[in-house]
Design a protein around this motif. Structure first.
Motif, PDB file in Angstrom:
ATOM      1  N   ILE A  75       6.673 -40.525  -7.501  1.00 12.96           N
ATOM      2  CA  ILE A  75       6.018 -41.313  -8.627  1.00 12.96           C
ATOM      3  C   ILE A  75       5.584 -39.766  -9.257  1.00 12.96           C
ATOM      4  O   ILE A  75       5.772 -40.765 -10.957  1.00 12.96           O
ATOM      5  N   PHE A 112       9.044 -40.485 -11.431  1.00 14.26           N
ATOM      6  CA  PHE A 112       9.376 -42.101 -12.106  1.00 14.26           C
ATOM      7  C   PHE A 112       7.835 -41.799 -13.208  1.00 14.26           C
ATOM      8  O   PHE A 112       8.466 -42.251 -14.431  1.00 14.26           O
ATOM      9  N   GLY A 113       7.055 -41.227 -13.160  1.00 19.11           N
ATOM     10  CA  GLY A 113       6.301 -41.481 -14.410  1.00 19.11           C
ATOM     11  C   GLY A 113       7.474 -40.451 -15.307  1.00 19.11           C
ATOM     12  O   GLY A 113       7.107 -41.270 -16.619  1.00 19.11           O
ATOM     13  N   LEU A 140       7.715 -44.063 -17.455  1.00 23.12           N
ATOM     14  CA  LEU A 140       7.151 -44.655 -18.758  1.00 23.12           C
ATOM     15  C   LEU A 140       6.390 -44.020 -19.830  1.00 23.12           C
ATOM     16  O   LEU A 140       7.406 -42.800 -19.559  1.00 23.12           O
ATOM     17  N   LYS A 141       6.370 -44.356 -21.131  1.00 20.85           N
ATOM     18  CA  LYS A 141       6.253 -43.808 -22.189  1.00 20.85           C
ATOM     19  C   LYS A 141       4.601 -43.793 -22.552  1.00 20.85           C
ATOM     20  O   LYS A 141       4.203 -44.534 -21.837  1.00 20.85           O
ATOM     21  N   PHE A 142       4.154 -42.516 -22.580  1.00 20.92           N
ATOM     22  CA  PHE A 142       3.205 -42.712 -23.280  1.00 20.92           C
ATOM     23  C   PHE A 142       2.774 -40.852 -23.627  1.00 20.92           C
ATOM     24  O   PHE A 142       3.267 -40.310 -23.990  1.00 20.92           O
ATOM     25  N   ASN A 185       4.112 -55.321 -12.241  1.00 21.55           N
ATOM     26  CA  ASN A 185       4.016 -54.237 -13.363  1.00 21.55           C
ATOM     27  C   ASN A 185       4.283 -52.702 -12.559  1.00 21.55           C
ATOM     28  O   ASN A 185       5.973 -53.107 -11.119  1.00 21.55           O
ATOM     29  N   GLU A 186       3.951 -51.882 -13.151  1.00 23.29           N
ATOM     30  CA  GLU A 186       4.782 -50.121 -12.465  1.00 23.29           C
ATOM     31  C   GLU A 186       4.641 -50.473 -11.623  1.00 23.29           C
ATOM     32  O   GLU A 186       5.624 -49.507 -11.112  1.00 23.29           O
ATOM     33  N   LEU A 187       3.558 -49.686 -10.926  1.00 24.11           N
ATOM     34  CA  LEU A 187       3.960 -50.126  -9.186  1.00 24.11           C
ATOM     35  C   LEU A 187       5.035 -50.260  -8.826  1.00 24.11           C
ATOM     36  O   LEU A 187       5.730 -50.315  -7.531  1.00 24.11           O
ATOM     37  N   PHE A 209       8.360 -49.141  -9.854  1.00 28.59           N
ATOM     38  CA  PHE A 209       8.363 -48.201  -8.951  1.00 28.59           C
ATOM     39  C   PHE A 209       8.494 -48.054  -7.192  1.00 28.59           C
ATOM     40  O   PHE A 209      10.115 -47.513  -7.569  1.00 28.59           O
TER      41      PHE A 209
END
Lengths: 304, 291
Positions: B102, B105-106, B110-112, B189-191, B194
Motif C-alpha cells: 500500500i 504504491f503511494g 501517486l503525486k501528492f 479510482n486509485e484503490l 492498486f
C-alpha cells in the motif's frame, strides 16, 4: 445551475483529492514513523537526562548520566574499544572478500549458480543458529584447531582466550560476507558492456578493464555496502551474547551488549538511553566521514 | 598467416584454460570457506559423544547416530517454540506484505504534497540505529500492556517497514504508467488501480518481501529476548540460546547442540532454496539485502 460556492468547493476538492488519497496510502508508514521512530528518538534523548529504573517516575538528574558515561564508567571505554576494533577487523576485510567473491562469481565458467547458492547460504541461517554453528567450529577440539594441528600449530581455545575471542567473532562475521557479495554481483552485472569494448579498442588489458571500468562502476555499490555494514557492525549484539557473553573479561563486550545489559538486565533506562544516544552520534559521525571520504573514491555517472 | 592465427588462437585457449583453472581453484576455496561449517555441523549432529573425543578428530561420524535429534528436540520444548515462531512469523509476513505494498504504491504511483521529501525521510530512517529507539519503544509497549506478549513483534509489521516499502516502490516504478491511465479511463479510482491492476503484477516483489521478512523475523533474536518473558511464548531462537547456556553450565554435549542448530536452520534453508530466485532479484532491484 450550481451556485458559485459549490463550484468553488468542488474545485478545491478536486485539487485536494489526490493529496488526500496520497497521504491516505502512505498513512501506515506515517503511523509507525511517528510512534516508533520520531517519538522514541526524542524520548530517548530526554530519558538520557533522567534516572529511571522502570518503577516510579523518571527523575531529572541533568548531566549525571553523560558525565558517568564519558568520564567514570570504564566499561564504556572498554566496549567502545572492542566495538571499533571489531569494525576494523570486519568491515575492510569483509568488503574485500565480498568484492573478490563477486568478481569470481561473475566469471563465465560452468556451475556458477551452484557456487552462488553455497556462498550465500550461511548468511541466510543468521542469528543464534549461525552463532552456535561457529561456537562448535571454534571449539578447543574443533575442526579449525584440528586443521592447524596438521601443520604443527597448536590452536588456542578461541572463544575463551582474551586475545583470540574478538578475532574469532570477526572470523565468523567474514563467513557471512555472502549478502554483501550479492549486492556487488548485481552491480557487476550492471556494468555496461560497451565500456569494456572501449578499453579493448584502446588496447587495454584485463587489469586496465578492472581498474578503469569495473572498479569505478561498482564503487557506489561498494560505498553503500561500507555504510550499511559499518552501521550494522557498530550495533552488533547476538554474536557476543551467544558465543562469548562478552568475555573472557571484557574482550568481546560489544557496545550493543553493554547497552542491552544496562537497559534490560539492570533496568537503568536513563543511563542506557544516554548510551544509545552516544551510539547514534558515533554512527552519525562515522557515516558523515564515510560520505566525505567517498568523494575521493566513489564514481557517480555524469560527474566530472 | 594461417599458422600465425593458429598459434594465436592456441595461446588464447591456453590463457582461457589457465583462467578457468584459477577461477575453479578460488571457487573451491570459497566453497570450503562458506560451506564447510554447515557440513561440519551436519556431520557433528550424527556423532556420538565418544566420536568428539577421538584423536585425531574425524570429520565423519564412526556410525550414523541419530540420537542427538530426539534429545535436542526434547531438551527444551522446541515443539511449542516452533509453533510460536511460526505464528509470529506468518502474521508478521502478512502485515509486511499488506503495508509495504500500500505504502509503496503511494510513493511510486501517486503525486501528492511532500511526497519526495517524505520519501527521503523514509530512506534516512533505514540508517537509524535500532538501539536508539528500543528503550522508549519498550516503555511504550509496557505502558499499553504489550510486553510479555507477541504483539510488539507482530503489530509493527502492519505499519510499513521502510526497507520493504523501498523494494515495493522500486518494483512499482518498473511497471508502465500507461496501465494506470488506461484504468483511470475505465473508471478505476486509485484503490482499484492498486488492487485490481497493479498488485497482481507485483507478485515477484511480494515473494521477495515474504522471503526476506520470513528470515528476518525468524532470526530476530534481540526483539524476542527483550519482549518475551514467559516460557509459553518463547521462540526457536530463544530455545537455541537456552540450549547454549545449559550446555555452557553443564556437561558439554556438542552433538546435541549441533543437532538443534541443524533442525532450527532447516526452515531458513528450505525457504532459501524455494525463493533464492526472488531474493537475488530483490537485491538487484534495490541494491540491498532486505535485512
Amino acid at each position: 445551475m450550481q451556485s458559485p460556492r459549490t463550484v468553488a468547493s468542488n474545485i478545491s476538492w478536486a485539487r485536494l483529492r489526490p493529496h488526500i488519497v496520497g497521504w491516505a496510502f502512505i498513512s501506515p508508514w506515517l503511523v509507525s514513523f511517528s510512534f516508533l521512530m520520531v517519538y522514541p528518538f526524542i524520548a530517548s534523548f530526554v530519558l538520557s537526562f533522567t534516572r529511571y529504573q522502570l518503577i516510579g517516575e523518571a527523575e531529572f538528574i541533568g548531566f549525571e548520566n553523560i558525565q558517568r558515561m564519558l568520564f567514570e564508567d570504564e566499561r564504556v571505554a572498554d566496549s567502545l574499544r572492542v566495538t571499533f576494533t571489531y569494525v576494523l577487523l570486519t568491515v575492510p576485510a569483509g568488503t574485500a572478500i565480498s568484492i573478490l567473491v563477486a568478481i569470481l562469481l561473475n566469471q563465465h565458467v560452468r556451475g556458477i549458480p551452484f557456487f552462488r547458492t553455497s556462498f550465500y547460504m550461511p548468511s541466510v541461517i543468521g542469528g543464534v543458529g549461525l552463532a552456535l554453528l561457529w561456537t562448535t567450529i571454534l571449539a578447543k577440539n574443533g575442526p579449525v584447531n584440528a586443521a592447524l594441528g596438521l601443520v604443527g600449530i597448536e590452536g588456542p581455545n578461541w572463544l575463551f582466550d582474551t586475545a583470540w575471542a574478538l578475532p574469532s567473532l570477526a572470523l565468523k562475521a567474514l563467513a557471512t560476507a555472502g549478502a554483501a557479495m550479492l549486492i556487488i554481483l548485481a552491480a557487476l552485472q550492471g556494468v555496461p558492456q560497451h565500456l569494456y569494448e572501449a578499453v579493448d579498442l584502446d588496447g587495454g588489458g584485463e587489469w586496465a578493464k578492472f581498474w578503469h571500468v569495473t572498479l569505478p562502476q561498482i564503487s557506489p555499490a561498494i560505498f553503500y555496502n561500507v555504510i550499511v555494514t559499518t552501521i550494522g557492525v557498530m550495533q552488533s549484539f547476538v554474536e557476543a551474547f551467544i558465543m562469548t557473553n562478552g568475555g573472557p573479561g571484557t574482550s568481546t563486550l560489544f557496545y550493543g551488549l553493554y547497552l542491552y545489559r544496562q537497559a534490560f538486565e539492570f533496568y537503568r533506562m536513563g543511563y542506557a538511553s544516554a548510551l544509545a544516544w552516544m551510539m547514534f552520534l558515533i554512527i552519525l559521525a562515522l557515516t558523515i566521514v564515510n560520505f566525505r571520504v567517498a568523494r575521493y573514491w566513489v564514481y557517480y555517472e555524469g560527474e566530472e | 598467416m594461417s599458422a600465425l592465427t593458429a598459434s594465436w588462437s592456441k595461446s588464447k585457449t591456453t590463457q582461457r584454460r589457465l583462467r578457468d583453472a584459477l577461477a575453479y581453484t578460488l571457487l573451491a576455496v570459497g566453497f570450503v570457506w562458506f560451506i564447510f561449517p554447515l557440513f561440519w555441523v551436519i556431520m557433528g549432529s550424527l556423532k556420538t559423544f565418544e566420536d568428539f573425543n577421538q584423536i585425531p578428530l574425524r570429520t565423519f561420524p564412526s556410525a550414523l547416530y541419530f540420537g542427538n535429534y530426539p534429545s535436542a528436540w526434547t531438551s527444551v520444548p522446541f515443539g511449542r517454540y516452533f509453533i510460536n515462531t511460526a505464528i509470529i512469523v506468518s502474521l508478521s509476513v502478512v502485515g509486511e506484505l499488506i503495508s509495504a505494498s500500500i505504502v509503496g504504491f503511494g510513493f511510486s504511483r501517486l503525486k501528492f504534497w511532500g511526497r519526495n521529501f517524505l520519501f527521503m525521510v523514509l530512506l534516512s530512517t533505514m540508517m537509524l540505529p535500532f538501539w536508539v529507539v528500543i528503550i522508549p519503544r519498550f516503555l511504550l509497549y509496557r505502558d499499553i500492556g504489550w510486553v510479555g506478549t507477541w504483539l510488539p513483534l507482530i503489530v509493527p509489521s502492519y505499519f510499513a517497514n521502510p526497507v520493504y516499502v523501498f523494494l515495493m516502490r522500486q518494483f512499482f516504478m518498473t511497471l508502465p504508467p500507461e496501465l494506470d491511465d488506461a484504468a483511470k479511463i475505465d473508471g478505476c479510482n486509485e484503490l482499484g488501480i492498486f488492487w485490481r491492476i497493479l498488485l497482481p503484477l507485483t507478485k515477484p516483489a511480494l515473494a521477495t518481501i515474504a522471503i526476506f521478512s520470513f528470515i528476518n523475523v525468524w532470526t530476530d533474536f534481540v526483539k524476542q529476548v527483550i519482549y518475551l518473558s514467559q516460557d509459553s511464548t518463547y521462540t526457536v531462537a530463544i530455545g537455541l540460546a537456552f540450549l547454549r547456556w545449559q550446555i555452557a553450565q553443564g556437561d558439554p554435549v556438542p552433538g546435541l547442540l549441533m543437532a538443534a542448530t541443524v533442525f532450527t536452520s532447516l526452515p531458513m534453508i528450505a525457504i532459501f532454496f524455494i525463493g533464492q530466485k526472488y531474493m537475488v532479484r530483490g537485491i538487484a532491484l534495490t541494491g540491498r539485502t532486505g535485512t
